[in-house]
Scaffold this motif. Structure first.
Motif, PDB file in Angstrom:
ATOM      1  N   ILE A  85     -19.985   7.318 107.773  1.00 58.81           N
ATOM      2  CA  ILE A  85     -19.784   6.582 109.160  1.00 58.81           C
ATOM      3  C   ILE A  85     -19.899   5.000 108.999  1.00 58.81           C
ATOM      4  O   ILE A  85     -19.306   4.340 109.460  1.00 58.81           O
ATOM      5  N   LEU A  89     -16.667   3.688 109.886  1.00 59.73           N
ATOM      6  CA  LEU A  89     -16.539   3.323 111.231  1.00 59.73           C
ATOM      7  C   LEU A  89     -17.870   2.696 111.417  1.00 59.73           C
ATOM      8  O   LEU A  89     -18.699   3.086 112.224  1.00 59.73           O
ATOM      9  N   VAL A  92     -19.262   2.617 115.204  1.00 60.35           N
ATOM     10  CA  VAL A  92     -19.774   3.856 115.803  1.00 60.35           C
ATOM     11  C   VAL A  92     -21.123   4.077 115.330  1.00 60.35           C
ATOM     12  O   VAL A  92     -22.068   4.514 116.003  1.00 60.35           O
TER      13      VAL A  92
END
Length: 130
Positions: A85, A89, A92
């Protein structure tokens, strides 16, 4: 030596040390957390290291039997997913991290959880086994 014991002996004391550091140096750790929650090389490198460590644990220790050893497997998967993550991302990761670390009280709670988990794993890793 059993892989579970080996990993418990590595992870347990590390979590205890981090937890003690967070509790003793709360202000400094809060500054580091704020710095780490900015998009940049620190977020990327922490994701890369988390991914590598998580994959190492998962590849060596993917045990899902409901006993204390499953904690190591779950930590490995959490590190792997957290690393992915942060790399793929990052926005996020920043949002989730900002929710978790919303002030001194949450940092203390995280430190207490990590310290308890680390003490438990240290106990399991370093106690005598017949």
């Amino acid at each position: 030596m059993d892989r579970s014991l080996f990993l418990a002996r590595l992870v347990g004391p590390t979590f205890v040390a981090v937890a003690l550091g967070m509790l003793i140096n709360l202000g400094m750790y809060e500054s580091m957390i704020v710095e780490g929650l900015r998009a940049g090389i620190l977020l990327y490198l922490s994701g890369l290291l988390s991914l590598l460590a998580g994959l190492a644990i998962v590849n060596l220790h993917n045990r899902w039997k409901m006993e204390w050893r499953v904690i190591i497997t779950v930590l490995g998967w959490l590190m792997t997913v957290g690393g992915v993550i942060r790399i793929v991302l990052p926005q996020v990761a920043i949002a989730v991290g900002s929710m978790i670390y919303s002030g001194a009280a949450s940092t203390i709670v995280v430190a207490l959880i990590a310290g308890t988990l680390g003490a438990f794993l240290s106990f399991k890793g370093y106690t005598r086994h017949a």
